[in-house]
Design an enzyme around this catalytic site. Sequence first.
Site, short mmCIF file in Angstrom:
data_model
loop_
_atom_site.label_atom_id
_atom_site.label_comp_id
_atom_site.label_asym_id
_atom_site.label_seq_id
_atom_site.Cartn_x
_atom_site.Cartn_y
_atom_site.Cartn_z
N ARG A 44 48.33 50.78 50.72
CA ARG A 44 48.97 52.10 50.88
C ARG A 44 49.05 52.45 52.37
O ARG A 44 48.80 53.60 52.76
CB ARG A 44 48.19 53.17 50.11
N ASP A 81 39.91 62.74 48.31
CA ASP A 81 40.53 61.55 47.74
C ASP A 81 40.03 60.28 48.44
O ASP A 81 39.46 60.35 49.54
CB ASP A 81 42.05 61.67 47.88
N ASP A 85 45.49 59.47 37.62
CA ASP A 85 46.82 59.86 38.07
C ASP A 85 47.80 59.82 36.91
O ASP A 85 48.97 60.17 37.06
CB ASP A 85 47.31 58.91 39.17
#
Length: 697
Positions: free
Chosen positions: A416, A451, A520
Amino acid sequence: MPIHSSPSSWILETRKAAYALGLNPAGLLTHRYWGARLPYVEDYPSPFNPVHWASTDGPHHFVPEEYPGYAGTKYVDPTLKVTFADAVRDVVLEFQDFTVTGSPQPELALRLTDSVYPLQVTLHYRLHEELDLIERWVTLENLSDQPILVERAFSAKWTLPQGDDYSLTHMYGRHIDEFRMKRESLTPGLKIVESRRLIPSHRAAPWFAVDRNASEESGEVWFGTLAWSGNFKITAEVTEFASTRVSIGVNDWDFAWKLMPGEPLVTPSALSGYTQNGFGAASRLFHDYVRDVVIPHGKVPHKVLYNSWEATFFNVDEASQSKLAEIAAQMGVELFVMDDGWFHKRNRDNAGLGDWFPDAVKFPNGLGSLIQKVNDLGMQFGLWVEPEMVNPDSDLYRAHPDWVIHFPTRARTESRNQLILNLARVDVQDFIIATLDTLLSENNIAFIKWDMNRGVSEPGWQDAPGDPRELWVRYVQGLYRVWGTLRERHPNVIWQSCASGGGRPDFGILRFADQVWISDNTEATARLHIQEGYSQFLPANTMEAWVTDWGRDLVPLEFRFHVSMCGTLGVGGNLLQWDQAERKLAADRIRLYKEIREVIQFGDQYRLISAQKNEYSAVQYVSKDKSESVLFVFRTYIRDPFNLPMIYLRGLEAEARYTVEGMEGARSGKAWMEVGLKVPLLNLHSKVLRIQRVRTS
Ligand code: GLA
């Protein structure tokens, strides 16, 4: 005193369970019993005596040693493995003495030392008597002046009653498909459930249950967990002599710890329990423990929140958030959380992580004016951060490229577009503490979503003071230090633990965070499965669940609300696109949720019909005083609408009368539990029914 001790025998009793250990005639500390509490101290079996079998197996294969170090002909899975300074690679532990203390909780400490080397191992047992659980951990101390290399140091091993007919239930999964349950027979050999990713991960969870023919409501279940937010390992071993044993601890894969004189190594706590009332009762014991002992605000009902992520993704600014906030407030939302995208140069996932100040283009006036607007609307304000991470495209990385976890000669694998800051380093910890402290001090922030969006790679640590493989543990300890310091400085902030959804849900992180963002995946029918898996070891108040637009065309809004109402309700859809009817329905469900949330968040949870196994499922919550209950029923798909299963309520007072919303008459708790009720539903429909005890006076 629930600890009965003699110089060679210890019996630990909680409300309904007991655990016994003692020295066998050969002086070895052995397990004796784990099961139902027995009436008399003499009832507990004596420690096993070693029996010699053959040259192929040592006596330890018969003797369920309490904390076996690797040594001699012990081929069983050890809890401890070390290498001494002179390269001797086994450990022979001998019992020395013990202490029993009574306050605030009864604790037993058994001190063992190596027969030759100055290594001291203390086994700790803390009784949570009323909560029916035992906590165990181990302290290793080096009493010499030479380092000792520790290669495995588990927190606990448990031996099950003699037999090889057990099943192990554990979790598996992946991103957006967390907390799947697997129940499988344990066969001779070793079964391993573990994480190697720096966090417990989506792939497994640090929890297990072992049973012999137990069901949700009945049968013996032995269960445990590790209060640890990093790599863990569960090993379940069935020996060649039909002895079944389970261990839990920090994963020894790629692990080593240079144990220095004067610097004890304390393992994380392992919690375990025993029940005769099935998997449901096992879950409820852990739920009570988490609410009563672990989380910081266990008695405070969580607010209904709105989260902007699925509505605006990275396109946040004052105008977009203000519009969402206005509608959210009208619907009854109490806490508005702005997710990713608010900080310096964060327009996509390829930049900004590390630079935790508002983006000057999106928020020319800082965060203050949005927060004021949100507060004026009667809501609290919350914010998303990912403090353990850095994008290479950030001021922080340009200033401190050496702060990330890496091997110097290898490419730094990005995931990411980000790298992981090495929280084992004190300077990195201090930076995060200072940055978040400023953010929290300068802004009226009531809630932080914390997170952590990638697994580790190239786990190097150049300047490690000890063995670089200590990273696995020191990172987590560093995280706890950072989070603990911030919690102390900002005690009223509610924190949420997220790791791309449910990658870091454990009793360790919940000492800091009150909630977990468990997945998610917000598609409601899938979420039913995920929520049920999560409920095996964690309670509903820790489970944040948003109603989003995922599956909007197929799944009715009411169904989506009901699924999220089974935990801490949140909303995460793009409210600008919700029409008046949808907003009205949302307001109505939020109003209802506020009325029943204490029953859901603090009550006893009963999984009446499993969502992981059935297309028609039901879950019930009962208030601790049994005066109120809430039943949720979901039908995803069933061909035969005339053959829906009966629902048998649970947890009610047998003799008291209760009404069930929509059903005629008041019936005894026993009748609702024994006769049951039918809740007809169409496919993709759901119901929430309130159940109330009839007042007698
Ligand atoms: C992770 C979280 C999401 C959201 C995004 C933001 O994927 O699980 O809920 O916060 O990050 O980038």
